[in-house]
Design a protein around this motif. Structure first.
Motif, PDB file in Angstrom:
ATOM      1  N   TYR A 267       2.060   2.919  -3.154  1.00 47.08           N
ATOM      2  CA  TYR A 267       1.096   3.636  -3.986  1.00 47.08           C
ATOM      3  C   TYR A 267       0.846   5.063  -3.507  1.00 47.08           C
ATOM      4  O   TYR A 267       0.086   5.808  -4.137  1.00 47.08           O
ATOM      5  CB  TYR A 267      -0.239   2.883  -4.013  1.00 47.08           C
ATOM      6  N   SER A 268       1.443   5.468  -2.396  1.00 48.49           N
ATOM      7  CA  SER A 268       1.232   6.817  -1.877  1.00 48.49           C
ATOM      8  C   SER A 268       2.213   7.799  -2.500  1.00 48.49           C
ATOM      9  O   SER A 268       3.413   7.511  -2.627  1.00 48.49           O
ATOM     10  CB  SER A 268       1.399   6.832  -0.354  1.00 48.49           C
TER      11      SER A 268
ATOM     12  N   VAL B 123      -4.683   5.450   0.666  1.00 49.39           N
ATOM     13  CA  VAL B 123      -3.634   4.532   1.127  1.00 49.39           C
ATOM     14  C   VAL B 123      -3.703   4.393   2.645  1.00 49.39           C
ATOM     15  O   VAL B 123      -3.594   3.291   3.186  1.00 49.39           O
ATOM     16  CB  VAL B 123      -2.242   5.026   0.693  1.00 49.39           C
TER      17      VAL B 123
ATOM     18  N   ARG C 183      -2.866   6.971   8.084  1.00 46.85           N
ATOM     19  CA  ARG C 183      -3.095   5.592   8.535  1.00 46.85           C
ATOM     20  C   ARG C 183      -3.625   5.575   9.961  1.00 46.85           C
ATOM     21  O   ARG C 183      -4.612   4.896  10.265  1.00 46.85           O
ATOM     22  CB  ARG C 183      -1.794   4.798   8.447  1.00 46.85           C
TER      23      ARG C 183
ATOM     24  N   PHE D   8      -6.631   2.046   3.638  1.00 41.81           N
ATOM     25  CA  PHE D   8      -6.349   0.628   3.441  1.00 41.81           C
ATOM     26  C   PHE D   8      -5.300   0.129   4.433  1.00 41.81           C
ATOM     27  O   PHE D   8      -5.384  -1.007   4.921  1.00 41.81           O
ATOM     28  CB  PHE D   8      -5.883   0.371   2.008  1.00 41.81           C
ATOM     29  N   LEU D   9      -4.309   0.970   4.737  1.00 37.78           N
ATOM     30  CA  LEU D   9      -3.318   0.604   5.744  1.00 37.78           C
ATOM     31  C   LEU D   9      -3.978   0.419   7.104  1.00 37.78           C
ATOM     32  O   LEU D   9      -3.639  -0.493   7.863  1.00 37.78           O
ATOM     33  CB  LEU D   9      -2.236   1.685   5.834  1.00 37.78           C
TER      34      LEU D   9
ATOM     35  N   PHE E 159       0.825  -1.211   0.000  1.00 39.61           N
ATOM     36  CA  PHE E 159       0.000   0.000   0.000  1.00 39.61           C
ATOM     37  C   PHE E 159       0.855   1.255   0.000  1.00 39.61           C
ATOM     38  O   PHE E 159       0.558   2.230  -0.705  1.00 39.61           O
ATOM     39  CB  PHE E 159      -0.927   0.004   1.220  1.00 39.61           C
TER      40      PHE E 159
END
Length: 286
Positions: free
Chosen positions: A18-19, A209, A30, A212-213, A15
């Motif tokens: 992708y940031s 991101v 996060r 999802f983290l 993940f």
């Protein structure tokens, strides 16, 4: 639950790649998402709400240690995310997994724990496998700075794990992790402002991101490992995390075409073997 935790933390590196934001911004989102998602579980349930208030009212030591644990977790996130921007998934996650060394040493020195010779040999086997993965990847283009950052982040997360072992003996997983994550989020947001990089300057990429983290890697990763600390030794929990470079590397093959070399594959097999044998040794000794 250990298997679920391994899958959760293995997705972290994927993940983060992708940031488009700095590591402190991604880490802050996060933890902000994590605190937001956990708040209903803490404050809508009467028993959790009562325990949360009692910790700060009558158990100042637990509250203090939980906050310190959150600080070290914040250090781990920032340094590790930065490491992932400088080197590959396989190298960074493998070096971070040397946490097991620092946890084992801390467990023996500060918590008066003991590790049998067989347990030490199993941990060493898993560690050698992780080092083989890191070495193979670093020779293919990884940087020394990224490796050093990953190593320091491993020491930071080892402190977090050891504190969790102490606090979890008399505190529920939900309340303990919530205090840790709030403390961690405050430190990360403060870091963003000190760095003057802007929490809202990088579009929606770090927001998604971070979400999802939060769901997969924090709640289904770190929180599960914190829960497991009540039933397993910190050395076993950390040894289980050594599966992360193997699983993360498999994801990286599919998503980033990071094809592992023979040395990386051999290291992965050694890592899994070491973790499996360690679990058998601890079960037998228990």
């Amino acid at each position: 639950m250990i298997v679920v935790g391994v899958l959760g933390i293995s997705l972290s590196a994927i993940f983060v790649k992708y940031s488009s934001a700095p590591s402190s911004v991604t880490a802050a989102y996060r933890l902000l998402w994590t605190v937001l998602l956990m708040s209903p579980a803490v404050f809508l349930k009467k028993s959790n709400r009562r325990e949360f208030s009692e910790v700060f009212r009558s158990d100042k030591k637990t509250a203090f240690l939980s906050c310190v644990s959150g600080i070290f977790l914040a250090i781990h996130f920032v340094l590790w995310f930065e490491s992932l921007s400088l080197t590959s998934v396989a190298s960074s996650t493998s070096i971070v997994c040397t946490e097991v060394i620092w946890v084992a040493l801390g467990f023996c020195i500060f918590l008066k724990g003991r590790l049998s010779r067989n347990a030490i040999l199993c941990i060493a086997l898993a560690l050698v496998g992780s080092i083989m993965i890191a070495f193979a990847d670093s020779t293919a283009g990884g940087t020394l700075k990224g490796d050093i950052l990953a190593l320091v982040s491993a020491i930071a997360v080892a402190v977090y794990t050891l504190i969790g072992r102490q606090v979890r003996t008399n505190t529920s997983t939900t309340v303990y992790t919530y205090i840790v994550y709030v403390s961690c989020a405050l430190v990360l947001v403060g870091t963003v402002f000190v760095q003057d990089v802007g929490l809202f300057s990088y579009g929606l990429s770090p927001v998604f991101v971070g979400f999802f983290l939060s769901v997969f890697s924090t709640i289904l990763g770190h929180s599960i490992f914190s829960w497991c600390l009540k039933f397993f030794s910190p050395s076993f929990v950390s040894a289980s995390k050594l599966c992360e470079p193997v699983v993360a590397s498999l994801f990286a093959i599919i998503l980033f075409q990071e094809i592992p070399s023979f040395l990386q594959i051999s290291g992965g097999l050694l890592t899994v073997a070491g973790v499996f044998l360690y679990s058998l040794v601890e079960r037998k000794e228990s």
